[in-house]
Scaffold this active site. Sequence first.
Site, PDB file in Angstrom:
ATOM      1  CG  HIS A  58      -0.386  33.682  34.319  1.00 42.92           C
ATOM      2  ND1 HIS A  58      -0.745  34.376  35.020  1.00 42.92           N
ATOM      3  CD2 HIS A  58       0.921  33.662  33.657  1.00 42.92           C
ATOM      4  CE1 HIS A  58       0.872  34.510  35.729  1.00 42.92           C
ATOM      5  NE2 HIS A  58       1.487  33.709  34.971  1.00 42.92           N
ATOM      6  CD  GLU A  60      -6.223  35.264  34.323  1.00 41.04           C
ATOM      7  OE1 GLU A  60      -6.690  34.979  35.224  1.00 41.04           O
ATOM      8  OE2 GLU A  60      -5.944  34.711  33.597  1.00 41.04           O
ATOM      9  CB  CYS A  88      -2.401  36.923  39.045  1.00 39.31           C
ATOM     10  SG  CYS A  88      -1.790  36.936  37.483  1.00 39.31           S
ATOM     11  CB  CYS A  91      -4.162  37.756  34.760  1.00 41.91           C
ATOM     12  SG  CYS A  91      -3.124  37.026  34.927  1.00 41.91           S
TER      13      CYS A  91
END
Length: 160
Positions: A58, A60, A88, A91
Site C-alpha cells: 500500500h 503508506e 486502511c 496502513c
Amino acid sequence: MRTHDSELMDHVHEAIRISREHVAQGGIPFSGVIVGTGGRILGTGFNRVREDNDPTAHAEVVALREATTKHGVRAVAGATLIASGEPCALCYMAALYAGIGHVVHAADRRTAARYGFDYTSSYSIFAEDPENWPFQVTALRLPEAEQPFQDYLAMSRARR
C-alpha cells in the site's frame, strides 16, 4: 495561515500530485509521503499492490519502507504520514508500529468508497480476536516453540 500549516498543505498537495501521476500511468489513486522534522520528506510511495503482486505494498507502507531504508527506523519516529486517501487498517497499524506521530489524509474513507475503494470494513477486524477472523487460525503449541524467545532473551542479557 501559519508556516507549519503552509508546509503541511504543500506536502498534501505533493501526495495528491504523486497520486495523480500514478493514476495517469494506470495505477490506483493512493500515495503516501513521510515528512520528518523540519518538513523534510523522508520517503514517498504510491500503491504498488498490482505492480509488485504484493498485498502489503500500500502507498503508506511503500513510503514507510523508503523512509526507513534511506534514513533508518528512528528517523520516522514522530514523523508525519501524509496520504492522498485515508489509510486502511493495515496502513494505520504500520504507522502505529513505525512510531508515526501524525497522520494526515486528503480524501477520507467515505470519499474513497464512492469511487470504488471501500475498505471501511478493514477497521473493525482489529477489534476482534484473531481467532474470530474470517480465516482459520491454529495455534500449535510445540515444546520447542519458546526456544527462539529464550535464545533471544539470553543473547540480550549477554549484551548488557
